[in-house]
Design a protein around this motif. Structure first.
Motif, PDB file in Angstrom:
ATOM      1  N   LYS A 176       0.869  -1.180   0.000  1.00  0.00           N
ATOM      2  CA  LYS A 176       0.000   0.000   0.000  1.00  0.00           C
ATOM      3  C   LYS A 176       0.904   1.228   0.000  1.00  0.00           C
ATOM      4  O   LYS A 176       1.347   1.687   1.044  1.00  0.00           O
ATOM      5  CB  LYS A 176      -0.918  -0.019   1.214  1.00  0.00           C
ATOM      6  N   ASP A 197       2.043   5.150  -0.591  1.00  0.00           N
ATOM      7  CA  ASP A 197       1.509   6.498  -0.435  1.00  0.00           C
ATOM      8  C   ASP A 197       1.544   7.147  -1.820  1.00  0.00           C
ATOM      9  O   ASP A 197       2.612   7.354  -2.381  1.00  0.00           O
ATOM     10  CB  ASP A 197       2.357   7.298   0.547  1.00  0.00           C
ATOM     11  N   THR A 198       0.385   7.436  -2.372  1.00  0.00           N
ATOM     12  CA  THR A 198       0.307   8.001  -3.720  1.00  0.00           C
ATOM     13  C   THR A 198      -0.051   9.487  -3.712  1.00  0.00           C
ATOM     14  O   THR A 198      -0.428  10.035  -4.744  1.00  0.00           O
ATOM     15  CB  THR A 198      -0.726   7.231  -4.566  1.00  0.00           C
ATOM     16  N   SER A 199       0.090  10.117  -2.559  1.00  0.00           N
ATOM     17  CA  SER A 199      -0.332  11.517  -2.455  1.00  0.00           C
ATOM     18  C   SER A 199       0.466  12.444  -3.376  1.00  0.00           C
ATOM     19  O   SER A 199      -0.069  13.453  -3.838  1.00  0.00           O
ATOM     20  CB  SER A 199      -0.241  11.997  -1.006  1.00  0.00           C
TER      21      SER A 199
END
Length: 187
Positions: free
Chosen positions: A121, A123-125
């Motif tokens: 998972k 962090d795609t921010s």
């Protein structure tokens, strides 16, 4: 995320040419020229395992001291994967940590072919604004590009600019009008 995509593409390519055994994190290289087996698999699959373990064991504040201890203990040495795993288990010796480590499918991670069974998972921010802007450009009508401004990318880092361009390059095609408008706005 870019590394995960690279891992997926490399594994698909290796499997398509009947080299699935080279998709293992620990391939059997006996009698094999290591150059024939070289790919991004050990790096990206290894990263995925380390990232998974970091999250499983409590995050960077817990895992980074382990990494420092590992480097200190084994500096200037080559070790086996089993020695690394043994050190991991000895470092995280608390009963709750042991239970977490016992839950890991080590056989699949080390010797399984193909993609890992667990998708990290990430962090795609930072990538989301790049995706949003590239999608806006791709969806825009060539006749009206007035919705775009130099300020679209003013807060982008160099890596975000690279990601924005990479996303555009993945598109089937980008019109000359859009490319000229981007050049004028963003140069």
């Amino acid at each position: 995320n870019e590394g995960w995509q690279e891992l997926r593409q490399t594994i698909e390519r290796l499997i398509s040419v009947n080299e699935g055994p080279y998709t293992k994190l620990i391939p059997d290289l006996k009698g094999v020229d290591p150059d024939d087996a070289f790919s991004t698999v050990p790096y990206e699959k290894g990263f995925a395992l380390l990232f998974y373990l970091e999250n499983l064991l409590g995050g960077p504040t817990v895992y980074e001291p382990f990494l420092r201890a590992y480097v200190e203990k084994f500096k200037r040495q080559s070790i086996t994967s089993q020695q690394w795993k043994d050190f991991l288990f000895s470092y995280f010796s608390a009963e709750s940590d042991q239970a977490k480590l016992q839950s890991v499918d080590w056989e699949a991670w080390f010797y399984g072919e193909g993609m890992p069974n667990i998708t990290p998972k990430f962090d795609t921010s930072l990538v989301q604004p790049c995706k949003d802007l590239s999608q806006r450009w791709l969806a825009a009508n060539d006749a009206d590009l007035s919705a775009f401004a130099a300020s679209d990318i003013k807060d982008f880092s160099a890596l975000q600019l690279r990601e924005f361009v990479a996303l555009l390059l993945q598109a089937e095609k980008v019109s000359v009008a859009k490319l000229e408008a981007m050049d004028k706005l963003y140069s």
